[in-house]
Motif scaffolding. Sequence first.
Motif, PDB file in Angstrom:
ATOM      1  N   VAL A   1       0.853  -1.182   0.000  1.00  0.00           N
ATOM      2  CA  VAL A   1       0.000   0.000   0.000  1.00  0.00           C
ATOM      3  C   VAL A   1       0.889   1.231   0.000  1.00  0.00           C
ATOM      4  CG1 VAL A   1      -1.747   1.284   1.263  1.00  0.00           C
ATOM      5  CG2 VAL A   1      -1.832  -1.216   1.220  1.00  0.00           C
ATOM      6  N   GLU A   2       0.718   2.075  -1.007  1.00  0.00           N
ATOM      7  CA  GLU A   2       1.499   3.288  -1.139  1.00  0.00           C
ATOM      8  C   GLU A   2       0.667   4.486  -0.679  1.00  0.00           C
ATOM      9  OE1 GLU A   2       2.255   0.450  -4.615  1.00  0.00           O
ATOM     10  OE2 GLU A   2       0.503   1.408  -3.734  1.00  0.00           O
ATOM     11  N   SER A   3       1.356   5.475  -0.126  1.00  0.00           N
ATOM     12  CA  SER A   3       0.685   6.706   0.292  1.00  0.00           C
ATOM     13  C   SER A   3       1.680   7.854   0.291  1.00  0.00           C
ATOM     14  CB  SER A   3       0.068   6.541   1.683  1.00  0.00           C
ATOM     15  OG  SER A   3       1.073   6.296   2.648  1.00  0.00           O
ATOM     16  N   GLY A   4       1.151   9.058   0.406  1.00  0.00           N
ATOM     17  CA  GLY A   4       2.005  10.227   0.521  1.00  0.00           C
ATOM     18  C   GLY A   4       2.060  11.114  -0.709  1.00  0.00           C
ATOM     19  N   GLY A   5       1.451  10.671  -1.792  1.00  0.00           N
ATOM     20  CA  GLY A   5       1.461  11.494  -2.992  1.00  0.00           C
ATOM     21  C   GLY A   5       0.649  12.764  -2.823  1.00  0.00           C
ATOM     22  N   ASP A   6       1.005  13.780  -3.601  1.00  0.00           N
ATOM     23  CA  ASP A   6       0.320  15.074  -3.477  1.00  0.00           C
ATOM     24  C   ASP A   6       0.692  15.937  -4.667  1.00  0.00           C
ATOM     25  OD1 ASP A   6      -0.252  17.095  -0.473  1.00  0.00           O
ATOM     26  OD2 ASP A   6      -1.221  17.133  -2.445  1.00  0.00           O
ATOM     27  N   LEU A   7       0.118  17.127  -4.698  1.00  0.00           N
ATOM     28  CA  LEU A   7       0.465  18.153  -5.681  1.00  0.00           C
ATOM     29  C   LEU A   7       1.457  19.107  -5.028  1.00  0.00           C
ATOM     30  CD1 LEU A   7       0.058  19.845  -8.288  1.00  0.00           C
ATOM     31  CD2 LEU A   7      -1.911  20.893  -7.137  1.00  0.00           C
ATOM     32  N   VAL A   8       2.619  19.263  -5.655  1.00  0.00           N
ATOM     33  CA  VAL A   8       3.636  20.169  -5.123  1.00  0.00           C
ATOM     34  C   VAL A   8       4.194  21.014  -6.263  1.00  0.00           C
ATOM     35  CG1 VAL A   8       4.306  18.670  -3.215  1.00  0.00           C
ATOM     36  CG2 VAL A   8       5.480  18.465  -5.420  1.00  0.00           C
ATOM     37  N   GLN A   9       4.850  22.098  -5.904  1.00  0.00           N
ATOM     38  CA  GLN A   9       5.480  22.946  -6.904  1.00  0.00           C
ATOM     39  C   GLN A   9       6.883  22.447  -7.209  1.00  0.00           C
ATOM     40  OE1 GLN A   9       5.299  26.980  -5.425  1.00  0.00           O
ATOM     41  NE2 GLN A   9       3.299  27.300  -6.352  1.00  0.00           N
ATOM     42  N   ARG A  10       7.366  22.853  -8.344  1.00  0.00           N
ATOM     43  CA  ARG A  10       8.748  22.540  -8.721  1.00  0.00           C
ATOM     44  C   ARG A  10       9.684  22.930  -7.583  1.00  0.00           C
ATOM     45  NH1 ARG A  10      11.939  22.744 -13.600  1.00  0.00           N
ATOM     46  NH2 ARG A  10      10.115  23.299 -14.848  1.00  0.00           N
ATOM     47  N   GLY A  11      10.625  22.044  -7.268  1.00  0.00           N
ATOM     48  CA  GLY A  11      11.570  22.304  -6.199  1.00  0.00           C
ATOM     49  C   GLY A  11      11.101  21.833  -4.836  1.00  0.00           C
ATOM     50  N   GLY A  12       9.860  21.419  -4.751  1.00  0.00           N
ATOM     51  CA  GLY A  12       9.306  20.965  -3.482  1.00  0.00           C
ATOM     52  C   GLY A  12       9.719  19.551  -3.125  1.00  0.00           C
ATOM     53  N   SER A  13       9.213  19.080  -1.997  1.00  0.00           N
ATOM     54  CA  SER A  13       9.567  17.754  -1.486  1.00  0.00           C
ATOM     55  C   SER A  13       8.312  16.977  -1.094  1.00  0.00           C
ATOM     56  CB  SER A  13      10.471  17.871  -0.253  1.00  0.00           C
ATOM     57  OG  SER A  13      11.697  18.484  -0.568  1.00  0.00           O
ATOM     58  N   LEU A  14       8.437  15.675  -1.177  1.00  0.00           N
ATOM     59  CA  LEU A  14       7.399  14.765  -0.701  1.00  0.00           C
ATOM     60  C   LEU A  14       8.072  13.528  -0.133  1.00  0.00           C
ATOM     61  CD1 LEU A  14       4.679  14.677  -3.525  1.00  0.00           C
ATOM     62  CD2 LEU A  14       4.387  15.584  -1.212  1.00  0.00           C
ATOM     63  N   ARG A  15       7.391  12.863   0.796  1.00  0.00           N
ATOM     64  CA  ARG A  15       7.867  11.575   1.273  1.00  0.00           C
ATOM     65  C   ARG A  15       6.762  10.544   1.064  1.00  0.00           C
ATOM     66  NH1 ARG A  15       9.679   9.845   7.380  1.00  0.00           N
ATOM     67  NH2 ARG A  15       7.401   9.898   7.674  1.00  0.00           N
ATOM     68  N   LEU A  16       7.056   9.562   0.268  1.00  0.00           N
ATOM     69  CA  LEU A  16       6.117   8.473   0.013  1.00  0.00           C
ATOM     70  C   LEU A  16       6.372   7.326   0.986  1.00  0.00           C
ATOM     71  CD1 LEU A  16       6.181   8.316  -3.888  1.00  0.00           C
ATOM     72  CD2 LEU A  16       4.867   9.826  -2.389  1.00  0.00           C
ATOM     73  N   SER A  17       5.314   6.594   1.312  1.00  0.00           N
ATOM     74  CA  SER A  17       5.418   5.456   2.210  1.00  0.00           C
ATOM     75  C   SER A  17       4.887   4.202   1.537  1.00  0.00           C
ATOM     76  CB  SER A  17       4.625   5.697   3.496  1.00  0.00           C
ATOM     77  OG  SER A  17       5.117   6.808   4.207  1.00  0.00           O
ATOM     78  N   CYS A  18       5.524   3.094   1.844  1.00  0.00           N
ATOM     79  CA  CYS A  18       5.115   1.781   1.327  1.00  0.00           C
ATOM     80  C   CYS A  18       5.018   0.838   2.519  1.00  0.00           C
ATOM     81  CB  CYS A  18       6.149   1.270   0.334  1.00  0.00           C
ATOM     82  SG  CYS A  18       5.920  -0.456  -0.180  1.00  0.00           S
ATOM     83  N   THR A  19       3.883   0.236   2.682  1.00  0.00           N
ATOM     84  CA  THR A  19       3.708  -0.706   3.775  1.00  0.00           C
ATOM     85  C   THR A  19       2.876  -1.896   3.294  1.00  0.00           C
ATOM     86  OG1 THR A  19       3.086  -0.899   6.103  1.00  0.00           O
ATOM     87  CG2 THR A  19       1.598   0.347   4.678  1.00  0.00           C
ATOM     88  N   ALA A  20       2.789  -2.908   4.114  1.00  0.00           N
ATOM     89  CA  ALA A  20       1.994  -4.093   3.778  1.00  0.00           C
ATOM     90  C   ALA A  20       1.485  -4.701   5.072  1.00  0.00           C
ATOM     91  CB  ALA A  20       2.825  -5.107   3.003  1.00  0.00           C
ATOM     92  N   SER A  21       0.219  -4.963   5.127  1.00  0.00           N
ATOM     93  CA  SER A  21      -0.352  -5.542   6.333  1.00  0.00           C
ATOM     94  C   SER A  21      -0.054  -7.034   6.394  1.00  0.00           C
ATOM     95  CB  SER A  21      -1.862  -5.319   6.369  1.00  0.00           C
ATOM     96  OG  SER A  21      -2.481  -5.930   5.267  1.00  0.00           O
ATOM     97  N   ARG A  22       0.208  -7.508   7.582  1.00  0.00           N
ATOM     98  CA  ARG A  22       0.448  -8.936   7.844  1.00  0.00           C
ATOM     99  C   ARG A  22       1.603  -9.479   7.010  1.00  0.00           C
ATOM    100  NH1 ARG A  22      -4.934  -8.399   7.264  1.00  0.00           N
ATOM    101  NH2 ARG A  22      -4.931  -9.455   5.236  1.00  0.00           N
ATOM    102  N   PHE A  23       2.564  -8.623   6.668  1.00  0.00           N
ATOM    103  CA  PHE A  23       3.743  -9.075   5.927  1.00  0.00           C
ATOM    104  C   PHE A  23       4.925  -8.205   6.307  1.00  0.00           C
ATOM    105  CE2 PHE A  23       5.385 -11.702   2.574  1.00  0.00           C
ATOM    106  CZ  PHE A  23       6.482 -11.010   2.089  1.00  0.00           C
ATOM    107  N   HIS A  24       6.061  -8.848   6.582  1.00  0.00           N
ATOM    108  CA  HIS A  24       7.238  -8.108   7.014  1.00  0.00           C
ATOM    109  C   HIS A  24       8.069  -7.687   5.799  1.00  0.00           C
ATOM    110  CE1 HIS A  24       6.593  -8.840  11.267  1.00  0.00           C
ATOM    111  NE2 HIS A  24       6.302 -10.087  10.979  1.00  0.00           N
TER     112      HIS A  24
END
Length: 127
Positions: free
Chosen positions: A5-28
């Motif tokens: 499951v991915e999350s963290g996407g957004d609309l940002v301006q050029r030069g900006g920053s984002l942090r995306l996350s990847c996780t999975a339930s019941r799985f290491h």
Amino acid sequence: QVQPVESGGDLVQRGGSLRLSCTASRFHLDTENIAWFRQVPRKEREGVACIMSDDDATHYVDSVKGRFTISRDNAKNVVYLQMDNLKPEDTAVYYCAIVSSLSCRLVEGPPLSYSSWGQGTQVTVSS
């Protein structure tokens, strides 16, 4: 089958920053090679970054080197993609997946047979 499951996407301006996350339930995720991919309409999905399971070595495609950082927090079972100095050409849907060690070094797919594609998270960089 594992569906990250991915999350963290957004609309940002050029030069900006984002942090995306990847996780999975019941799985290491800490025992797996995890890669981030991105896809724009009418183009093939491309690898962006990967982190190895054995030594946390990281690999990047040239277009994101020096701007993106992949990391993992095993306690939270999350793999992050920190994206800095974003450019309009980074606009895409971003996905994470479990890949083989060879694929991780090459930053390419396909995902391993027990890892399917998630819904992805949209990143839009405006100029």
